[in-house]
Design an enzyme around this catalytic site. Structure first.
Site, mmCIF file in Angstrom:
data_model
loop_
_atom_site.group_PDB
_atom_site.id
_atom_site.type_symbol
_atom_site.label_atom_id
_atom_site.label_comp_id
_atom_site.label_asym_id
_atom_site.label_seq_id
_atom_site.Cartn_x
_atom_site.Cartn_y
_atom_site.Cartn_z
ATOM 1 N N GLU A 43 0.842 -1.197 0.000
ATOM 2 C CA GLU A 43 0.000 0.000 0.000
ATOM 3 C C GLU A 43 0.873 1.240 0.000
ATOM 4 O OE1 GLU A 43 -2.658 1.726 -1.017
ATOM 5 O OE2 GLU A 43 -3.495 -0.192 -0.371
ATOM 6 N N LYS A 73 8.313 -1.254 -2.469
ATOM 7 C CA LYS A 73 7.722 -0.538 -1.331
ATOM 8 C C LYS A 73 8.803 0.040 -0.427
ATOM 9 C CE LYS A 73 4.803 0.721 1.906
ATOM 10 N NZ LYS A 73 4.015 1.947 1.771
ATOM 11 N N CYS A 131 6.211 4.270 8.836
ATOM 12 C CA CYS A 131 6.877 3.596 7.721
ATOM 13 C C CYS A 131 8.292 4.061 7.425
ATOM 14 C CB CYS A 131 6.033 3.745 6.446
ATOM 15 S SG CYS A 131 4.539 2.735 6.466
#
Length: 494
Positions: free
Chosen positions: A161, A220, A276
């Site tokens: 995501e 990612k 993150c």
């Protein structure tokens, strides 16, 4: 082609909740069930007060909750019924053992994999949504292969995501790209196409990019590392601007006009936060070290080091400007979330700034419009942040910004909430001790400097000299490094 009619998402956090709410909203014929072991979190998803704040999320949830969107603690039944299972659990940085402080802790991913294979029969697609290290899908597949059953066929995909908190719903409804990685076998490609069909309900096919599993996982990590790198790069220039008299906002605008560079993520600040960036860069560093690429590891480690330096530099500037001491001084901290339009405080720069000021004996009065009082207390009570009764003695949570600033020596802006531009600073100045300081760690007051100086404020901001008549001070010693991933150290009491 295999058609996905029922989706189960394990993990009702900042990724799983919003992502599956939007899928349910955009695909009314698909039944979506979000499950979690945390009963209070599930109860919150089923209530009028959602467990996370995100602009537009409440409207999306209420449009389909109870119709084709469900939140439950019944994990096993949801797995059994699902055609597709998303794994959206936490992958925190390890705080113990091999790789502590850098490697991702995959214990929750492993637990999910074992629970999925235990409760599955027939054909099912299992998809990583959590940010995971490269080759995590291989670990999941090995668990599946070691626990195989007759007629069981589990396909593993990677579908990271890329949403940003604060704009998550907009990002999910209109993504830059959707990335899906899978095996290059016929079975793997069949699973990839089935997931593509779900996103094609609202995402143009040209924006759906398919790769092998390993490329998807690394993409990612690399994306977050590149974004963090840009922030650290402009923050390094902000220190140079303060030393030379340049304005980092003007420098950022000038270089951002170059189409090869672009203007995104060139906003100097007190440092990046969130769940993150730091975690993924540290994960990348550990991966490079494990693969015997020490030069690459050192390169990416510098991104984290620069972020730490920016936070310590800002805290030092506060202490130095306040006549080299903040002991027993009231300081108003405006903003505790790591960015505006979210209630998330994970790795927030506010935690670090608060820690440094508490270590100097400052009394902090903290206000944030979306972060609950309990969350602030939990974050500041972390063993690596404070000890004994430091928080109870030195921290007060204020119900509005004016209460936080009443009688303060300084106002420190740590989150770029729009409301902080609209405060009545004349009213605030009247009730502060003089000279009254504003430390703008987010450059939210740039257009108000003349007005604030006329009122009587001493202004210090990131990447720019503002006060023409700055009060001289004697520089203090450097503040030591600190990380929430480090084991707690015993500190001298203030």
């Amino acid at each position: 082609m295999f058609e996905i009619k029922k989706i189960c998402c394990i993990g009702a956090g900042y990724v799983g909740g919003p992502t599956c709410s939007v899928i349910a909203h955009m695909c009314p014929e698909i039944r979506v069930t979000v499950v979690d072991v945390n009963e209070s979190r599930i109860n919150a998803w089923n209530s009028p007060t959602l467990p996370i704040y995100e602009p537009g999320l409440k409207e999306v949830v209420e449009s389909c909750r109870g119709k084709n969107l469900f939140f439950s603690t019944n994990i096993d039944d949801a797995i059994k019924e699902a055609d597709l299972v998303f794994i959206s659990v936490n992958t925190p940085t390890k705080t113990y053992g091999m790789g502590k402080g850098r490697a991702a802790d995959l214990k929750y991913i492993e637990a999910c994999a074992r629970r999925i294979v235990q409760n599955s029969n027939g054909y099912k697609i299992v998809t990583e949504k959590s940010t995971v290290p490269v080759r995590a899908a291989e670990s999941i597949r090995r668990i599946f292969d070691a626990n195989t059953k007759p007629n069981l066929n589990l396909q593993v995909l990677s579908n990271p995501e890329f949403l940003a908190e604060g704009t998550a719903i907009k990002d999910l409804k209109n993504p830059d790209r959707v990335l899906i990685g899978g095996d290059e076998t016929p079975e793997g490609q069949r699973a990839v196409q089935a997931l593509c069909a779900v996103y094609e309900h609202w995402v143009p096919r040209e924006k759906i990019f398919t790769t092998n599993t390993w490329s998807s996982e690394l993409s990612k990590l690399a994306a977050n590392a590149f974004l963090a790198q840009r922030i650290s790069s402009i923050n390094s220039i902000s220190a140079l601007c303060e030393a030379t008299g340049a304005d980092v906002e003007e420098v950022a605008t000038a270089i951002g006009m170059d189409q090869r560079i672009g203007n995104k993520f060139l906003k100097a600040s007190v440092g990046f936060g969130g769940s993150c960036f730091q975690k993924d860069v540290l994960n990348l560093v550990y991966l490079c070290e494990a693969l015997n690429l020490p030069e690459v590891a050192r390169y990416w480690q510098q991104v984290i080091d620069m972020n730490d330096y920016q936070r310590r530099r800002f805290a030092s500037r506060i202490i130095d400007s306040l006549f080299n001491t903040v002991t027993d001084k009231k300081i108003a901290i405006l903003g505790f979330a790591f960015k505006k339009d979210t209630g998330d405080t994970r790795e927030s720069s506010s935690i670090y700034i608060s820690k440094y000021l508490m270590d100097e004996g400052a009394h902090l009065h903290i206000y944030d419009p979306k972060v609950p009082r309990e969350q602030i207390v939990v974050d500041l009570s972390h063993p690596g942040v404070s000890e004994d009764d430091q928080v109870s003695r030195l921290v007060t949570i204020s119900k509005d910004p004016y209460e936080a600033c009443d009688g303060a020596h300084a106002v420190v802006i740590c989150t770029e909430w729009d409301m902080f531009k609209e405060l009545d600073y004349e009213r605030i100045h009247k009730k502060m001790l003089k000279p009254a300081f504003i430390f703008d760690g987010r450059r939210v007051l740039d257009g108000l400097h003349n007005e604030l100086q006329t009122i009587g404020f001493q202004i210090e901001t990131i990447g720019k000299k503002v006060s023409s008549k700055r009060i001289p001070y004697a520089p203090s010693g450097e503040i030591p490094k600190f990380s929430l991933q480090d084991p707690p150290n015993k500190k001298p009491k203030v």
